[in-house]
Structure formats: structure tokens, C-alpha cells
Design a protein around this motif. Structure first.
Motif, PDB file in Angstrom:
ATOM      1  N   PHE A 281       0.822  -1.203   0.000  1.00  0.00           N
ATOM      2  CA  PHE A 281       0.000   0.000   0.000  1.00  0.00           C
ATOM      3  C   PHE A 281       0.867   1.267   0.000  1.00  0.00           C
ATOM      4  O   PHE A 281       0.590   2.223  -0.722  1.00  0.00           O
ATOM      5  N   LYS A 282       1.917   1.260   0.787  1.00  0.00           N
ATOM      6  CA  LYS A 282       2.806   2.425   0.851  1.00  0.00           C
ATOM      7  C   LYS A 282       3.471   2.667  -0.496  1.00  0.00           C
ATOM      8  O   LYS A 282       3.574   3.820  -0.961  1.00  0.00           O
ATOM      9  N   LYS A 283       3.935   1.609  -1.144  1.00  0.00           N
ATOM     10  CA  LYS A 283       4.651   1.748  -2.408  1.00  0.00           C
ATOM     11  C   LYS A 283       3.718   2.109  -3.560  1.00  0.00           C
ATOM     12  O   LYS A 283       4.079   2.908  -4.430  1.00  0.00           O
ATOM     13  N   ILE A 331      -6.543   1.526   6.438  1.00  0.00           N
ATOM     14  CA  ILE A 331      -7.229   2.781   6.758  1.00  0.00           C
ATOM     15  C   ILE A 331      -6.293   3.718   7.518  1.00  0.00           C
ATOM     16  O   ILE A 331      -6.222   4.920   7.227  1.00  0.00           O
ATOM     17  N   ARG A 332      -5.559   3.170   8.499  1.00  0.00           N
ATOM     18  CA  ARG A 332      -4.627   4.000   9.265  1.00  0.00           C
ATOM     19  C   ARG A 332      -3.553   4.595   8.363  1.00  0.00           C
ATOM     20  O   ARG A 332      -3.186   5.782   8.494  1.00  0.00           O
ATOM     21  N   GLN A 333      -3.014   3.785   7.465  1.00  0.00           N
ATOM     22  CA  GLN A 333      -1.989   4.288   6.554  1.00  0.00           C
ATOM     23  C   GLN A 333      -2.527   5.420   5.691  1.00  0.00           C
ATOM     24  O   GLN A 333      -1.856   6.445   5.485  1.00  0.00           O
ATOM     25  N   ALA A 334      -3.732   5.246   5.167  1.00  0.00           N
ATOM     26  CA  ALA A 334      -4.323   6.280   4.314  1.00  0.00           C
ATOM     27  C   ALA A 334      -4.607   7.549   5.102  1.00  0.00           C
ATOM     28  O   ALA A 334      -4.272   8.660   4.680  1.00  0.00           O
ATOM     29  N   HIS A 335      -5.211   7.400   6.281  1.00  0.00           N
ATOM     30  CA  HIS A 335      -5.567   8.570   7.080  1.00  0.00           C
ATOM     31  C   HIS A 335      -4.336   9.344   7.535  1.00  0.00           C
ATOM     32  O   HIS A 335      -4.383  10.578   7.673  1.00  0.00           O
TER      33      HIS A 335
END
Length: 424
Positions: A281-283, A331-335
């Protein structure tokens, strides 16, 4: 096939030109690609998630790679501008990747390009470049007016042996290969070999358009149902394509970036289907410029992957609680980056190779959590959008690609129409 200036739903059409420049491979957090639209207003217009060389669905060119060959690839951009650039990736390469030369042009069908549109690409002002193993390269921007829903081709000449190629397996579009250097050809005559995958090409970005100063891009993140398995080849009928067409028809074309990988899971790494969603997701998402919303549709392979029908053999069983925690992680990564998250219910599987009473119970429990948890900024009920009213655990026959797992063209259209454009 929806190409050129024709849009099935009478939207406006837009597209572009390019040249390239080298950037060092940097972690996503160091590239400045999130937050506002990014430096100089660069904004994603097309994307594909990289994968390591593999052939789970049949032969392709990734495992052997290329040597003294030209690869011509076609993509459709979803938003426009006055300048453009492309992204190449060697994320899973085992050694440096030498790009001897490249061109870009407007597609004319098959392996041909429109006469007069073909341009040489440069890399930091040079005609060739080496991408280190694990690296990603972003081109120089060039004046080239882009229009949403037009198609372009990117042609790469690879003179020396590349080794196994970083690629995207299920392109839903035809790529073409020729022996020798044919990057400047306008005709498609030399391109006698075809593949249904993309190689090394992972993004197209634009700037200068009406939307590139805004952070309103949409990433669709998931597995084969986001990737478009079951859609007609070369027709741009995946649900993200249909969403882009809806936005264009409404007079508000916006970036819709497809980061689905067929077979991918939220919680398990799979050698042929990419890193687990919570890792990639990060990449793949947080590195995109100008993104404001992500649609999460993933989990059916976590549920079905522990059975014998999963390509390559079973993966560890995943509980509903573990799948839920995986989504909470996303969700946490996106927020943390200020990105809105739309959660999607998992579509029906009855009649497919994934269906068992136990798997169906997991799917229903997870969908109940999606609908009721309040964990997302919004939800879209893809399950109900494509289910057969007479048998809600099954895809409506008119929407079924035939395997009772993946929607067909009409099913993907119904999914796109279930999305509230205002919520994006």
C-alpha cells in the motif's frame, strides 16, 4: 474498444505527449508524491502495480525478459494536462535495467501509432538510462497535450539482456514485441508477438490541466476484481475504467489509478501475486501524486486462498478478525496521509471454486463489518450491486464473466455505477 476521442457515455475526451528523466530510487515518503498535487502540480493519470516475474496464468515475457527487442505498450489515461511524463520500474529486477531508448505516441490500433505523433523520450536529457535493481525512474516532463480517455503507446528498446522483468500480469490490454530496434516505427508490421501484460511501465503523470492543482485523484486498490479479470481484452471495461468514464461524462474528469493485482491478498505475501496489501500500500498508493481518495476492495483471496483452487497452492488460512485488522491497517496508513477511504463489500462467490459454506460465512461476516463498523469514510456495496436478487450469494448471470467469481463487462459497469461520485 473505447479509444481515440470516442467515449461510450458521451464524456469529454482528453490525452498527452512525453519525455523522460532519471530520479534516484527513493522511499515513498521521500519522493514528495503525496499531500498536495506535488511539485509543479504533477498528478497521476494512469498506473499499474509492479509484480515480480511469474507465469501463474500462462506464458508471458517476464521470466526470460528481453534482449535486442522492442516492446510497445498501450495505456489509457484518465485525466489530462499540457505536459506529461512516465514512470518505469525495476522494483523486482535482479540487476540493473538498461533502457537503450524509448518513444511515445498516440495509439492507432494494434502495434501501430498515429503518424506525426511519435516522439523520442529522454532520460535526464539523455536518450538512454540504467534503472538500478529495486529502483523506479520518472521521466522528464515534455509539452504534450493530454486528454482523458485517449490512449497512448510507450515503446521501449532493450538492447542488452534484461533478466527477469518487473511487470504487471493482467493488463487487460495487448502489448507488442519486435526483434531489434523498432522504437521509431509508426506501422505495427514488425511487432509480430503479443502479450497481455505490461512490462516496466508503472505510471503516467500529467500537469497543466484543470485538475492537476487539486488533490482529487482516486486510487482503486484490490485484487483481480479491481484488476479487471473477466473484462473484455482491449476494451477498457474494468470497473475503474467505467468510473473514469462516468467522471468524464459528468464533465469532471479525474485521475482514476488502478492498483489492483490479480490474486493479491491483504494479509499474506504471494510470490506470483505481489506483496500483501498492507505492505504494498505504501509503495503503490501512498507514492501517487494528487490522490485524495482510495477505494478498498480486497479480501476474497484471503478467504479463498486457503483452498486447493488457489493458483500455486493454498496460503495460510485467514480469519475474519485478521482480515478486519488488515483493513484497519490500510485505513490508518491512508488517514495518516490525509487520504479518504471508501470501503467496499466483497462480491458474491457462490458457484465459484472459492465457494464453501465456511468461506461464505466469512464473506458475509466481513461484509457486515464493512457496512456497520464506521471504520471507513464511506462505503460502496459492490456485493448488492452485482448480486442476483433471487439468490444473493451468487452474481447475477447477466453480470457474471462465467466463473461465478469475477464480474464481466456489465458487472463492472454496475459496480462503477454503484459509486457515489460526490463521495469521492
Amino acid at each position: 474498444m473505447k479509444t481515440g476521442n470516442t467515449v461510450r457515455r458521451a464524456g469529454t475526451a482528453l490525452l498527452a505527449t512525453l519525455t523522460l528523466a532519471v530520479l534516484p530510487a527513493l522511499p515513498a515518503s521521500a519522493t514528495g508524491t503525496t499531500g498536495a498535487a506535488g511539485a509543479a502540480g504533477w498528478h497521476g493519470a494512469w498506473a499499474a502495480s509492479p509484480q515480480a516475474a511469474a507465469a501463474p496464468f500462462g506464458p508471458n515475457w517476464s521470466q526470460q525478459g528481453f534482449a535486442d527487442q522492442t516492446v510497445r505498450q498501450t495505456v489509457r489515461v484518465t485525466t489530462g494536462g499540457t505536459r506529461a511524463r512516465i514512470e518505469l520500474t525495476n522494483r523486482y529486477g535482479t540487476g540493473p535495467l538498461r533502457i537503450t531508448g524509448a518513444t511515445v505516441a498516440r495509439a492507432a490500433g494494434g502495434g501501430a501509432v498515429e503518424p506525426g505523433s511519435l516522439r523520442a523520450l529522454t532520460f535526464g536529457g539523455r536518450g538512454s538510462v540504467t534503472v538500478p535493481a529495486g529502483g523506479t525512474l520518472v521521466s522528464d516532463g515534455v509539452p504534450f497535450r493530454t486528454s482523458a480517455l485517449d490512449t497512448l503507446t510507450v515503446t521501449l528498446y532493450l538492447a542488452g539482456p534484461t533478466g527477469p522483468a518487473t511487470f504487471h500480469q493482467v493488463a487487460g490490454a495487448t502489448s507488442y514485441r519486435a526483434a531489434g530496434d523498432h522504437r521509431a516505427d509508426t506501422a505495427g508490421t514488425a511487432f509480430t508477438e503479443t502479450s497481455s501484460s505490461w512490462y516496466y511501465l508503472s505510471g503516467v503523470e500529467v500537469t497543466g490541466g484543470p485538475g492537476t492543482a487539486r488533490r482529487d485523484g482516486v486510487v482503486t486498490f484490490g485484487d483481480s476484481i479491481t484488476d479487471g479479470a473477466g473484462a473484455t481484452q482491449d476494451a477498457d471495461d474494468r470497473y475503474p475504467d467505467e468510473l473514469a468514464e462516468r467522471l468524464a461524462a459528468a464533465g469532471t474528469p479525474r485521475a482514476v489509478l488502478n492498483h489492483g493485482i490479480s490474486g493479491n491478498q491483504v494479509t499474506n505475501d504471494v510470490s506470483w501475486a505481489g506483496e500483501k496489501g498492507i505492505a504494498r500500500f505504501k509503495k503503490d498508493v501512498l507514492s501517487e501524486r494528487g490522490v485524495g481518495t482510495v477505494i478498498l476492495l480486497e479480501g476474497i483471496n484471503d478467504i479463498g486462498g486457503s483452498g486447493p483452487s488457489y493458483p500455486g497452492g493454498p496460503t495460510p488460512e485467514v480469519s475474519v478478525n485478521r482480515l478486519v485488522e488488515g483493513h484497519r491497517n490500510l485505513i490508518r496508513q491512508a488517514h495518516a496521509r490525509g487520504i479518504k477511504v471508501i470501503g467496499a463489500t466483497l462480491t458474491p462467490i457462490k458457484g465459484s471454486s472459492y465457494f464453501t459454506p465456511e468461506n461464505e460465512a466469512k464473506r458475509e461476516a466481513f461484509n457486515t463489518w464493512v457496512r456497520t463498523s464506521g471504520a471507513y469514510d464511506g462505503i460502496v456495496d459492490f456485493d448488492r450491486a452485482v448480486a442476483d436478487p433471487a439468490d444473493p450469494d451468487r452474481i447475477l448471470p447477466a453480470y457474471d464473466s462465467g466463473d461465478h467469481l469475477h464480474p464481466g463487462d456489465a458487472g463492472y459497469r454496475a459496480m462503477a455505477e454503484a459509486l457515489d461520485l460526490d463521495a469521492l
